[in-house]
Design an enzyme around this catalytic site. Structure first.
Site, PDB file in Angstrom:
ATOM      1  N   CYS A 100       8.201  17.219 -16.982  1.00  0.00           N
ATOM      2  CA  CYS A 100       9.262  16.792 -17.897  1.00  0.00           C
ATOM      3  C   CYS A 100      10.633  17.361 -17.549  1.00  0.00           C
ATOM      4  CB  CYS A 100       8.896  17.165 -19.336  1.00  0.00           C
ATOM      5  SG  CYS A 100       7.339  16.444 -19.876  1.00  0.00           S
TER       6      CYS A 100
ATOM      7  N   HIS B 105      11.069   9.419 -24.269  1.00  0.00           N
ATOM      8  CA  HIS B 105      10.978  10.476 -23.256  1.00  0.00           C
ATOM      9  C   HIS B 105      10.457   9.912 -21.932  1.00  0.00           C
ATOM     10  CE1 HIS B 105      10.174  14.102 -21.164  1.00  0.00           C
ATOM     11  NE2 HIS B 105       9.007  14.415 -21.706  1.00  0.00           N
TER      12      HIS B 105
ATOM     13  N   CYS C 141      10.289  21.622 -22.657  1.00  0.00           N
ATOM     14  CA  CYS C 141       9.004  22.197 -22.291  1.00  0.00           C
ATOM     15  C   CYS C 141       8.445  21.383 -21.125  1.00  0.00           C
ATOM     16  CB  CYS C 141       8.037  22.199 -23.470  1.00  0.00           C
ATOM     17  SG  CYS C 141       7.719  20.564 -24.189  1.00  0.00           S
TER      18      CYS C 141
ATOM     19  N   GLY D 133       4.772  20.333 -18.945  1.00  0.00           N
ATOM     20  CA  GLY D 133       3.327  20.337 -18.842  1.00  0.00           C
ATOM     21  C   GLY D 133       2.841  21.375 -17.852  1.00  0.00           C
TER      22      GLY D 133
END
Length: 419
Positions: A115, A371, A401, A403
């Site tokens: 991300c 997103h 954040c 993954g």
């Protein structure tokens, strides 16, 4: 120019200063952003870009950067594409750049930090400029979640013997429920946060606040029933759900009942297609080429957390970044773009860091906008700088954040305060 170089030299010789006064200085070797643009964000699998492949998305975005900036393409030395789900991203970055009008002397690559891939692409280009490897480059983030997915496969059995390594395979929904359970973040708190995000997105869209970020995106879409294709022009984000309330969100069923009962389709980020790009160069090069300086790139950093609670990553990355520049979150930061992967992690980060909600995701975040994994890190910069211009604010902080248990944060100075 001579005065700036003299000041830069004196700054190196003088005792080190810290804080806001240091990062707002203007020096010839600064890394600056001269253009920031993005596509509309569209709903995955059923929105305007559902039939748009990644390579075309990248091509159109790079072409727009060249056209809108009016820069000589020969000056662009490198392109870095942040993308998560497409294993041919490096090929696509290179081919799309050539098709968009960049010469074969311009290089291209792709990066994947899940991300944070978009912000990682910005950091990659910025670091090359800062160390003198190049003077000008384009960072782009793009994701076609409609056409490219990779669920991942188990690791080698030796790696799987490590519980924390095995946790890297936990689905994102499971990690959200872990955060909610471990830190006692209620369904009510998550839905109240999500309702505010949806309402902010609606308000911003109705007011036209996104208009200076978005360029019209021309593509083709196929009718799922007839198979007929037609050309369309996309100009608006599709994610904002006008009229969303806390009460309506409370009626939505849990999305991951096998892991918990707090995360839903209404308080989690949307599956989305889209792209965003920024043009970066040395300040001296921007001045030489008469390019408008939108912002200064100050820095970015990453931090690791336990994979099973990956959502709390920003709570470590943000203090780490601010400490490097001796900044205070409450006093020195004007606008915060924190990716809303899930309401659970957004609520946690607000509470853990003491973030003023009025400064964070003023136009809503991923819960309302969506997103597109690889694009989000650059999209946040486009949105954040636009909001800084609207409010006449200076310091932008972005974070997300990641993954597998990470967090990343970036810091920028808006130089269009008077505009």
């Amino acid at each position: 120019m001579a005065t700036e170089r003299l000041n830069s030299l004196l700054n190196h010789l003088a005792p080190s200063r810290s804080g806001l006064s240091t990062i707002t200085q203007k020096n010839p070797d600064d890394v600056v952003i001269t253009l920031a643009v993005r596509t509309p964000l569209t709903k995955g699998f059923r929105g305007g870009m559902k039939d748009t492949p990644l390579d075309y998305m990248v091509y159109q975005t790079l072409k727009k950067v060249v056209e809108k900036s009016r820069i000589d393409p020969q000056l662009v030395e490198d392109v870095c594409l942040g993308n998560v789900n497409n294993d041919k991203a490096a090929y696509m970055a290179r081919a799309a750049a050539l098709a968009a009008g960049l010469p074969n002397t311009s290089a291209a690559s792709s990066v994947n930090r899940f991300c944070a891939s978009g912000l990682k692409a910005v950091q990659d280009i910025a670091n090359q400029i800062a160390c003198g490897s190049i003077e000008c480059g384009i960072a782009i983030g793009a994701e076609s979640m409609s056409t490219g997915t990779d669920a991942g496969s188990p690791f080698h059995e030796t790696i799987m013997n490590s519980p924390e390594a095995a946790d890297c395979l936990q689905p994102m929904g499971q990690t959200s429920e872990n955060v909610a359970r471990d830190f006692d973040i209620s369904r009510e708190a998550q839905d109240r946060y999500a309702a505010e995000s949806h309402q902010r997105g609606e308000r911003a869209q109705k007011a036209g606040w996104f208009d200076d970020e978005i360029f019209p995106f021309v593509t083709r879409i196929k009718d799922p029933k007839s198979g007929e294709e037609k050309e369309i022009t996309l100009t608006k984000d599709e994610g904002p759900r006008w009229g969303t309330t806390f009460e309506s969100l409370q009626k939505i069923r849990p999305a991951f009942p096998q892991y918990g009962d707090k995360s839903t389709g209404g308080n989690s980020s949307q599956v989305t297609d889209g792209a965003a790009a920024v043009l970066l160069m040395k300040r001296s090069k921007a001045q030489e080429q008469h390019q408008p300086i939108l912002a200064k790139f100050v820095g970015a950093t990453v931090a690791g957390v336990a994979p099973r609670i990956m959502g709390i990553g920003p709570s470590l990355a943000i203090p780490k970044l601010l400490s490097k520049f001796h900044l205070n979150l409450a006093k020195d930061i004007d606008i915060i773009e924190l990716n809303e992967a899930f309401a659970s992690m957004a609520v946690y980060c607000i509470n853990a860091l003491g973030i003023d909600p009025s400064k964070m995701n003023v136009r809503g975040g991923a819960i309302t906008l969506g997103h597109p994994l690889g694009a989000t890190g650059v999209r946040q910069i486009c949105t954040g700088l636009s909001e800084c211009r609207r409010q006449k604010k200076q310091v932008l902080l972005t974070s997300m954040c990641i993954g597998t248990g990470q967090g990343m944060a970036g810091l920028f100075i808006n130089e269009q305060v008077g505009n």
